[in-house]
Design a protein around this motif. Structure first.
Motif, PDB file in Angstrom:
ATOM      1  N   LEU A 356     -48.772  79.191-100.378  1.00 41.24           N
ATOM      2  CA  LEU A 356     -48.527  77.903-101.042  1.00 41.24           C
ATOM      3  C   LEU A 356     -48.548  78.069-102.560  1.00 41.24           C
ATOM      4  N   GLN A 357     -49.535  78.836-103.067  1.00 37.68           N
ATOM      5  CA  GLN A 357     -49.624  79.040-104.512  1.00 37.68           C
ATOM      6  C   GLN A 357     -48.393  79.761-105.058  1.00 37.68           C
ATOM      7  N   LEU A 358     -47.818  80.635-104.230  1.00 37.82           N
ATOM      8  CA  LEU A 358     -46.647  81.402-104.655  1.00 37.82           C
ATOM      9  C   LEU A 358     -45.334  80.702-104.322  1.00 37.82           C
ATOM     10  N   ASP A 359     -45.434  79.509-103.703  1.00 37.62           N
ATOM     11  CA  ASP A 359     -44.252  78.772-103.228  1.00 37.62           C
ATOM     12  C   ASP A 359     -43.428  79.596-102.243  1.00 37.62           C
ATOM     13  N   ASP A 360     -44.093  80.485-101.514  1.00 36.81           N
ATOM     14  CA  ASP A 360     -43.435  81.241-100.444  1.00 36.81           C
ATOM     15  C   ASP A 360     -43.596  80.429 -99.156  1.00 36.81           C
ATOM     16  N   LEU A 361     -42.807  79.351 -99.082  1.00 44.35           N
ATOM     17  CA  LEU A 361     -43.009  78.385 -98.013  1.00 44.35           C
ATOM     18  C   LEU A 361     -42.550  78.896 -96.653  1.00 44.35           C
ATOM     19  N   GLY A 384     -46.056  70.120 -96.096  1.00 45.97           N
ATOM     20  CA  GLY A 384     -45.092  69.042 -96.339  1.00 45.97           C
ATOM     21  C   GLY A 384     -45.125  68.552 -97.772  1.00 45.97           C
ATOM     22  N   ASP A 385     -46.326  68.352 -98.311  1.00 43.38           N
ATOM     23  CA  ASP A 385     -46.458  67.884 -99.698  1.00 43.38           C
ATOM     24  C   ASP A 385     -45.855  68.884-100.673  1.00 43.38           C
ATOM     25  N   ARG A 386     -46.135  70.192-100.411  1.00 46.54           N
ATOM     26  CA  ARG A 386     -45.609  71.212-101.323  1.00 46.54           C
ATOM     27  C   ARG A 386     -44.090  71.346-101.192  1.00 46.54           C
ATOM     28  N   ALA A 387     -43.594  71.260 -99.965  1.00 47.05           N
ATOM     29  CA  ALA A 387     -42.146  71.341 -99.753  1.00 47.05           C
ATOM     30  C   ALA A 387     -41.432  70.201-100.462  1.00 47.05           C
ATOM     31  N   LEU A 388     -42.031  69.020-100.442  1.00 46.47           N
ATOM     32  CA  LEU A 388     -41.448  67.871-101.121  1.00 46.47           C
ATOM     33  C   LEU A 388     -41.400  68.106-102.629  1.00 46.47           C
ATOM     34  N   ALA A 389     -42.451  68.743-103.158  1.00 48.41           N
ATOM     35  CA  ALA A 389     -42.531  68.989-104.604  1.00 48.41           C
ATOM     36  C   ALA A 389     -41.476  69.981-105.081  1.00 48.41           C
ATOM     37  N   VAL A 390     -41.060  70.894-104.191  1.00 50.52           N
ATOM     38  CA  VAL A 390     -40.067  71.905-104.594  1.00 50.52           C
ATOM     39  C   VAL A 390     -38.700  71.620-103.960  1.00 50.52           C
ATOM     40  N   ARG A 392     -37.713  71.002-100.930  1.00 51.61           N
ATOM     41  CA  ARG A 392     -37.376  71.530 -99.613  1.00 51.61           C
ATOM     42  C   ARG A 392     -37.494  70.392 -98.603  1.00 51.61           C
ATOM     43  N   PHE A 393     -36.524  69.455 -98.645  1.00 51.24           N
ATOM     44  CA  PHE A 393     -36.625  68.241 -97.835  1.00 51.24           C
ATOM     45  C   PHE A 393     -36.603  68.531 -96.337  1.00 51.24           C
ATOM     46  N   ASP A 394     -35.833  69.539 -95.927  1.00 51.43           N
ATOM     47  CA  ASP A 394     -35.777  69.855 -94.510  1.00 51.43           C
ATOM     48  C   ASP A 394     -37.136  70.306 -93.989  1.00 51.43           C
ATOM     49  N   LEU A 395     -37.807  71.137 -94.780  1.00 54.07           N
ATOM     50  CA  LEU A 395     -39.131  71.619 -94.384  1.00 54.07           C
ATOM     51  C   LEU A 395     -40.164  70.506 -94.474  1.00 54.07           C
ATOM     52  N   ALA A 396     -40.060  69.671 -95.489  1.00 57.00           N
ATOM     53  CA  ALA A 396     -40.985  68.544 -95.627  1.00 57.00           C
ATOM     54  C   ALA A 396     -40.858  67.607 -94.433  1.00 57.00           C
ATOM     55  N   LYS A 397     -39.608  67.350 -94.002  1.00 55.00           N
ATOM     56  CA  LYS A 397     -39.382  66.489 -92.838  1.00 55.00           C
ATOM     57  C   LYS A 397     -40.028  67.074 -91.595  1.00 55.00           C
ATOM     58  N   GLU A 398     -39.846  68.377 -91.391  1.00 56.67           N
ATOM     59  CA  GLU A 398     -40.448  69.035 -90.219  1.00 56.67           C
ATOM     60  C   GLU A 398     -41.975  68.949 -90.274  1.00 56.67           C
ATOM     61  N   ALA A 399     -42.538  69.199 -91.463  1.00 60.42           N
ATOM     62  CA  ALA A 399     -43.996  69.213 -91.597  1.00 60.42           C
ATOM     63  C   ALA A 399     -44.589  67.830 -91.350  1.00 60.42           C
ATOM     64  N   PHE A 400     -43.990  66.775 -91.968  1.00 63.54           N
ATOM     65  CA  PHE A 400     -44.510  65.420 -91.775  1.00 63.54           C
ATOM     66  C   PHE A 400     -44.357  64.982 -90.324  1.00 63.54           C
ATOM     67  N   ASP A 401     -43.277  65.425 -89.709  1.00 60.41           N
ATOM     68  CA  ASP A 401     -43.048  65.092 -88.307  1.00 60.41           C
ATOM     69  C   ASP A 401     -44.096  65.756 -87.415  1.00 60.41           C
ATOM     70  N   LYS A 402     -44.402  67.024 -87.695  1.00 64.62           N
ATOM     71  CA  LYS A 402     -45.379  67.770 -86.897  1.00 64.62           C
ATOM     72  C   LYS A 402     -46.757  67.130 -86.959  1.00 64.62           C
ATOM     73  N   VAL A 403     -47.132  66.696 -88.166  1.00 64.26           N
ATOM     74  CA  VAL A 403     -48.478  66.171 -88.353  1.00 64.26           C
ATOM     75  C   VAL A 403     -48.564  64.681 -88.025  1.00 64.26           C
ATOM     76  N   GLY A 404     -47.423  64.077 -87.786  1.00 66.43           N
ATOM     77  CA  GLY A 404     -47.401  62.646 -87.461  1.00 66.43           C
ATOM     78  C   GLY A 404     -47.651  61.762 -88.656  1.00 66.43           C
TER      79      GLY A 404
END
Length: 510
Positions: A356-361, A384-390, A392-404
């Motif tokens: 996360l610190q290296l943005d190697d998502l 999800g929060d970090r993906a949104l900041a950089v 990466r909307f596709d990854l953010a969507k997957e992450a928020f979906d996974k965590v509900g």
């Protein structure tokens, strides 16, 4: 009487000698099993035998560099014994004794202003140590140069010529030389100084014929670090300085920094380090033995990194035990070498934080997908929060979906205009999520967005949103603007779509 620190000496092979009153005992640390299952810090039994006796109550046992001779100092006297047979080699009056770089030379401090130097057990003639009769000396210390401490200073002399190598103004308790003579630690009451000894710089001044004063040659020593720790006992292992502190911690210094091996419940005194065991051995005041793990390869790796020799560090890395890799990774992270730390670490939690610190998502996602569902929840949210900041909307969507996290997911879908996604979230969440989203936006001072959001998706919440909007504007002294915003409860006729019809449609859609 009343002395807590035991009187002992251990050589590099693990042969231990210690005095109990006038009785001299010995043991061999090498005889201990390196695979001892006892927890660290547990007392370890050691087979002890009687070696002999000494005529003085020793307060120091000083072993010569080659291990053949041991000097007992106490009661204002000293006696040199052979280490194996414990035979008296020589004796005399002395407050302190120091061995030279080999066992052929040693010095005896007879009193505070009288110093004798011996070669092959015979007092050396000629000129003595320059200036020693004009300084009051409390103790002397062996090494590549002869050291001494007095009130407010330490001084180093050339063993051969007696010239002052360097005088340093410092209130010292002890002096510790590394085995190769490249580094020296000067320990004071509340801190210690690590210095690099430059013998060539001193010799260069001598060869140039420079007049060497009582201050010596300034270039002979360079300061490496000052560490705010009070050293109780210490040993050098290569370029690593292992020491115990007054606060009962076992630490080691390498490069320019100090690290903790372990705290201890009681005062402990360092006996030495046994490389074949990867352990540092210590004793309490009654000479009970304790051991703590310290990997030599880890110390060597850290030394190479701190020197900037990454090629050497890469060669050492394969020899580091797997259970020590996470310790190495934490060390690298502290040095801001996070990419290398990520490659070395085997701890999923640590690797995730580094990624996360290296943005190697992509790596962070891979780690999270391999985790049990219960452990992965917080990581999906952080991802999800970090993906949104950089972006990466596709990854953010997957992450928020996974965590509900439907609220974050809804805001994301609104931002990107994903109608199908919003419909699915709405079906999944029902009106509860809409109420939650409105509350969230109100709490974060987004009243205008709340009003527009509620007007589209939950008209019944519009009055609450407009109230919040009015309050926010009045707080900023914008009452006129607040008055221009229509409230459906008071001005329903201003809503052209027919406010009551809209509320009915909302009820029917539930």
């Amino acid at each position: 009487l009343g002395r807590d620190e035991p009187t002992y000496s251990m050589d590099s092979s693990g042969k231990l000698i210690y005095a109990r009153n006038q009785l001299v005992l010995s043991g061999n640390i090498q005889s201990l099993s390196p695979d001892n299952p006892l927890p660290e810090g547990t007392r370890i039994p050691l087979s002890i035998k009687e070696l002999g006796t000494t005529e003085v109550f020793g307060n120091a046992l000083i072993r010569g560099p080659n291990g053949r001779f041991v000097t007992v100092v106490g009661d204002g006297q000293y006696i040199v014994y052979t280490a194996l047979a414990w035979r008296n080699k020589c004796f005399g009056v002395g407050l302190s004794v120091a061995w030279g770089g080999d066992s052929n030379a040693y010095a005896v401090l007879e009193n505070r202003v009288k110093l004798h130097v011996y070669k092959n057990f015979k007092e050396r003639g000629g000129v003595g140590m320059k200036g020693c009769e004009s300084w009051s000396i409390d103790a002397i210390f062996g090494g590549p140069v002869l050291g001494a401490r007095g009130k407010g200073f330490v001084v180093f002399w050339d063993w051969e010529t007696g010239e002052v190598v360097r005088r340093i103004d410092v209130e010292a308790k002890n002096i510790y030389w590394s085995g190769m003579g490249l580094f020296v630690v000067i320990a004071s009451k509340d801190s210690f100084y690590v210095l690099r000894f430059n013998w060539d710089a001193y010799n260069a001044k001598v060869e140039q014929g420079v007049d060497i004063t009582d201050e010596g040659v300034e270039e002979a020593f360079d300061i490496v670090a000052e560490i705010p720790d009070s050293v109780r006992t210490a040993k050098w292992v290569g370029d690593c300085f292992i020491y115990t502190t007054a606060s009962n911690r076992i630490n080691y210094f390498v490069g320019t920094e100090s690290y903790t091996i372990s705290p201890s419940d009681i005062p402990l005194y360092i006996l030495g380090y046994v490389p074949t065991h990867n352990r540092v051995y210590l004793a309490d005041k009654d000479m009970n033995i304790y051991a703590y793990s310290l990997s030599l390869s880890v110390m060597e790796y850290q030394t190479a990194v701190l020197r900037g020799d990454m090629d050497a560090a890469a060669e050492i890395l394969p020899s580091i035990p797997k259970e020590q890799l996470n310790k190495v990774a934490r060390f690298l992270e502290a040095r801001d070498m996070k990419e290398l730390a990520l490659q070395i670490s085997t701890d999923p939690d640590h690797r995730f934080d580094l990624a996360l610190q290296l943005d190697d998502l992509d790596v962070a996602t891979e780690i999270t997908r391999c985790m049990p569902e219960a452990e992965a929840e917080t990581k999906w949210k952080a991802l999800g929060d970090r993906a949104l900041a950089v972006w990466r909307f596709d990854l953010a969507k997957e992450a928020f979906d996974k965590v509900g996290d439907l609220s974050s997911l809804m805001l994301l879908l609104l931002a990107v205009g994903n109608r199908d996604g919003l419909r699915k979230v709405g079906d999944r969440a029902g009106m509860h999520s809409l109420f939650f989203s409105v509350d969230l936006l109100v709490k974060t001072n987004h009243a205008p967005e709340v009003a527009l959001f509620a007007h589209t998706y939950a008209p019944s919440l519009v009055p609450k949103a407009v109230d919040a909007w009015h309050t926010e504007l009045r707080r900023w002294n914008k009452s006129k603007i607040a008055a221009s915003i229509g409230h459906p409860s008071e001005h329903a006729d201003l809503f052209e779509e027919g406010w009551h019809d809209v509320l009915c449609c909302e009820v029917e859609s539930r």
